[in-house]
Write a protein that holds these residues in place. Structure first.
Motif, PDB file in Angstrom:
ATOM      1  N   UNK A  59       8.909  -1.088 -13.556  1.00 20.39           N
ATOM      2  CA  UNK A  59      10.107  -0.525 -12.919  1.00 20.39           C
ATOM      3  C   UNK A  59      11.196  -0.301 -13.972  1.00 20.39           C
ATOM      4  N   UNK A  60      11.022   0.741 -14.755  1.00 19.17           N
ATOM      5  CA  UNK A  60      11.893   1.021 -15.896  1.00 19.17           C
ATOM      6  C   UNK A  60      13.317   1.329 -15.428  1.00 19.17           C
ATOM      7  N   UNK A  61      14.283   0.702 -16.120  1.00 19.33           N
ATOM      8  CA  UNK A  61      15.694   0.948 -15.856  1.00 19.33           C
ATOM      9  C   UNK A  61      16.214   0.333 -14.575  1.00 19.33           C
ATOM     10  N   UNK A  62      15.466  -0.596 -13.990  1.00 19.05           N
ATOM     11  CA  UNK A  62      15.847  -1.189 -12.704  1.00 19.05           C
ATOM     12  C   UNK A  62      16.282  -2.644 -12.872  1.00 19.05           C
ATOM     13  N   UNK A  63      16.971  -3.136 -11.866  1.00 18.41           N
ATOM     14  CA  UNK A  63      17.204  -4.567 -11.723  1.00 18.41           C
ATOM     15  C   UNK A  63      16.532  -4.971 -10.416  1.00 18.41           C
ATOM     16  N   UNK A  64      16.202  -6.238 -10.277  1.00 15.69           N
ATOM     17  CA  UNK A  64      15.625  -6.688  -9.021  1.00 15.69           C
ATOM     18  C   UNK A  64      16.663  -7.456  -8.222  1.00 15.69           C
ATOM     19  N   UNK A  65      16.416  -7.511  -6.932  1.00 14.31           N
ATOM     20  CA  UNK A  65      17.244  -8.279  -6.004  1.00 14.31           C
ATOM     21  C   UNK A  65      16.329  -9.307  -5.377  1.00 14.31           C
ATOM     22  N   UNK A  66      16.709 -10.579  -5.459  1.00 13.69           N
ATOM     23  CA  UNK A  66      15.845 -11.677  -5.042  1.00 13.69           C
ATOM     24  C   UNK A  66      15.359 -11.584  -3.613  1.00 13.69           C
ATOM     25  N   UNK A  67      14.081 -11.816  -3.421  1.00 17.30           N
ATOM     26  CA  UNK A  67      13.497 -11.846  -2.084  1.00 17.30           C
ATOM     27  C   UNK A  67      13.713 -13.197  -1.412  1.00 17.30           C
ATOM     28  N   UNK A  68      13.674 -14.256  -2.206  1.00 17.27           N
ATOM     29  CA  UNK A  68      13.802 -15.609  -1.643  1.00 17.27           C
ATOM     30  C   UNK A  68      15.224 -16.143  -1.721  1.00 17.27           C
ATOM     31  N   UNK A  69      16.036 -15.588  -2.601  1.00 20.29           N
ATOM     32  CA  UNK A  69      17.406 -16.056  -2.751  1.00 20.29           C
ATOM     33  C   UNK A  69      18.350 -14.870  -2.576  1.00 20.29           C
ATOM     34  N   UNK A  70      19.068 -14.848  -1.465  1.00 21.52           N
ATOM     35  CA  UNK A  70      19.974 -13.753  -1.170  1.00 21.52           C
ATOM     36  C   UNK A  70      21.045 -13.632  -2.251  1.00 21.52           C
ATOM     37  N   UNK A  71      21.289 -12.418  -2.692  1.00 20.01           N
ATOM     38  CA  UNK A  71      22.323 -12.165  -3.682  1.00 20.01           C
ATOM     39  C   UNK A  71      21.862 -12.271  -5.124  1.00 20.01           C
ATOM     40  N   UNK A  72      20.641 -12.767  -5.351  1.00 21.11           N
ATOM     41  CA  UNK A  72      20.143 -12.895  -6.731  1.00 21.11           C
ATOM     42  C   UNK A  72      19.836 -11.521  -7.300  1.00 21.11           C
ATOM     43  N   UNK A  73      20.234 -11.325  -8.555  1.00 21.96           N
ATOM     44  CA  UNK A  73      19.888 -10.110  -9.298  1.00 21.96           C
ATOM     45  C   UNK A  73      19.298 -10.523 -10.626  1.00 21.96           C
ATOM     46  N   UNK A  74      18.450  -9.671 -11.168  1.00 28.72           N
ATOM     47  CA  UNK A  74      17.873  -9.971 -12.464  1.00 28.72           C
ATOM     48  C   UNK A  74      17.250  -8.744 -13.091  1.00 28.72           C
ATOM     49  N   UNK A  75      16.930  -8.866 -14.364  1.00 27.32           N
ATOM     50  CA  UNK A  75      16.225  -7.810 -15.077  1.00 27.32           C
ATOM     51  C   UNK A  75      15.465  -8.431 -16.241  1.00 27.32           C
ATOM     52  N   UNK A  76      14.458  -7.722 -16.694  1.00 23.62           N
ATOM     53  CA  UNK A  76      13.600  -8.153 -17.799  1.00 23.62           C
ATOM     54  C   UNK A  76      13.736  -7.168 -18.953  1.00 23.62           C
ATOM     55  N   UNK A  77      13.559  -7.663 -20.169  1.00 25.63           N
ATOM     56  CA  UNK A  77      13.525  -6.811 -21.357  1.00 25.63           C
ATOM     57  C   UNK A  77      12.781  -7.563 -22.449  1.00 25.63           C
ATOM     58  N   UNK A  78      12.314  -6.832 -23.436  1.00 25.97           N
ATOM     59  CA  UNK A  78      11.599  -7.461 -24.556  1.00 25.97           C
ATOM     60  C   UNK A  78      12.541  -7.664 -25.735  1.00 25.97           C
ATOM     61  N   UNK A  79      12.418  -8.815 -26.387  1.00 24.59           N
ATOM     62  CA  UNK A  79      13.172  -9.017 -27.625  1.00 24.59           C
ATOM     63  C   UNK A  79      12.401  -8.327 -28.758  1.00 24.59           C
ATOM     64  N   UNK A  80      12.981  -8.240 -29.947  1.00 27.05           N
ATOM     65  CA  UNK A  80      12.317  -7.517 -31.046  1.00 27.05           C
ATOM     66  C   UNK A  80      10.939  -8.059 -31.415  1.00 27.05           C
ATOM     67  N   UNK A  81      10.637  -9.318 -31.066  1.00 28.66           N
ATOM     68  CA  UNK A  81       9.338  -9.901 -31.393  1.00 28.66           C
ATOM     69  C   UNK A  81       8.336  -9.818 -30.246  1.00 28.66           C
ATOM     70  N   UNK A  82       8.722  -9.201 -29.134  1.00 27.05           N
ATOM     71  CA  UNK A  82       7.803  -9.019 -28.027  1.00 27.05           C
ATOM     72  C   UNK A  82       7.872 -10.060 -26.927  1.00 27.05           C
ATOM     73  N   UNK A  83       8.768 -11.032 -27.035  1.00 28.04           N
ATOM     74  CA  UNK A  83       8.940 -11.998 -25.952  1.00 28.04           C
ATOM     75  C   UNK A  83       9.573 -11.290 -24.759  1.00 28.04           C
ATOM     76  N   UNK A  84       9.184 -11.671 -23.558  1.00 28.44           N
ATOM     77  CA  UNK A  84       9.771 -11.111 -22.348  1.00 28.44           C
ATOM     78  C   UNK A  84      10.972 -11.970 -21.962  1.00 28.44           C
ATOM     79  N   UNK A  85      12.134 -11.383 -22.049  1.00 26.91           N
ATOM     80  CA  UNK A  85      13.374 -12.072 -21.729  1.00 26.91           C
ATOM     81  C   UNK A  85      13.797 -11.661 -20.316  1.00 26.91           C
ATOM     82  N   UNK A  86      14.427 -12.591 -19.614  1.00 31.16           N
ATOM     83  CA  UNK A  86      14.906 -12.312 -18.265  1.00 31.16           C
ATOM     84  C   UNK A  86      16.309 -12.896 -18.124  1.00 31.16           C
ATOM     85  N   UNK A  87      17.199 -12.125 -17.546  1.00 33.32           N
ATOM     86  CA  UNK A  87      18.506 -12.657 -17.144  1.00 33.32           C
ATOM     87  C   UNK A  87      18.573 -12.530 -15.644  1.00 33.32           C
ATOM     88  N   UNK A  88      19.088 -13.571 -14.978  1.00 31.96           N
ATOM     89  CA  UNK A  88      19.183 -13.563 -13.531  1.00 31.96           C
ATOM     90  C   UNK A  88      20.397 -14.340 -13.084  1.00 31.96           C
TER      91      UNK A  88
END
Length: 95
Positions: A59-88
């Motif tokens: 889901x490129x360019x999107x943020x997610x909205x939590x299914x289990x926690x109302x109001x939760x938002x988050x997104x994923x991105x890769x750091x320069x070394x390929x780790x999957x980072x998430x902010x929520x």
């Protein structure tokens, strides 16, 4: 010479990155406030980092909205070394 590069976050937590050539990428998630999320997402978008609304990175360019926690938002991105980072955000009451 130390082979770790420490990165200290605003809450004084230190992430120590190891300097190795061969590693397995991992997923790292960081819970942030609503304001921190908005600021981080703005920086991600400003410098052109691709972010995703799902951990499969479909889901490129999107943020997610939590299914289990109302109001939760988050997104994923890769750091320069390929780790999957998430902010929520915490979501929940008062969101």
């Amino acid at each position: 010479m130390a082979h770790f590069t420490p990165v200290t976050l605003a809450n004084q937590v230190s992430l120590d990155y190891d300097q190795v050539d061969d590693f397995e990428p991992h997923h790292y998630a960081f819970m942030v406030s609503e304001q921190e999320f908005d600021a981080a997402l703005a920086r991600i978008q400003h410098i052109g980092i691709t972010h995703y609304g799902d951990p499969a990175c479909q889901e490129i360019g999107q943020i997610y909205h939590g299914n289990r926690t109302e109001g939760r938002r988050g997104t994923y991105f890769h750091d320069p070394n390929g780790h999957l980072m998430e902010i929520l955000t915490p979501g929940g009451a008062g969101s």
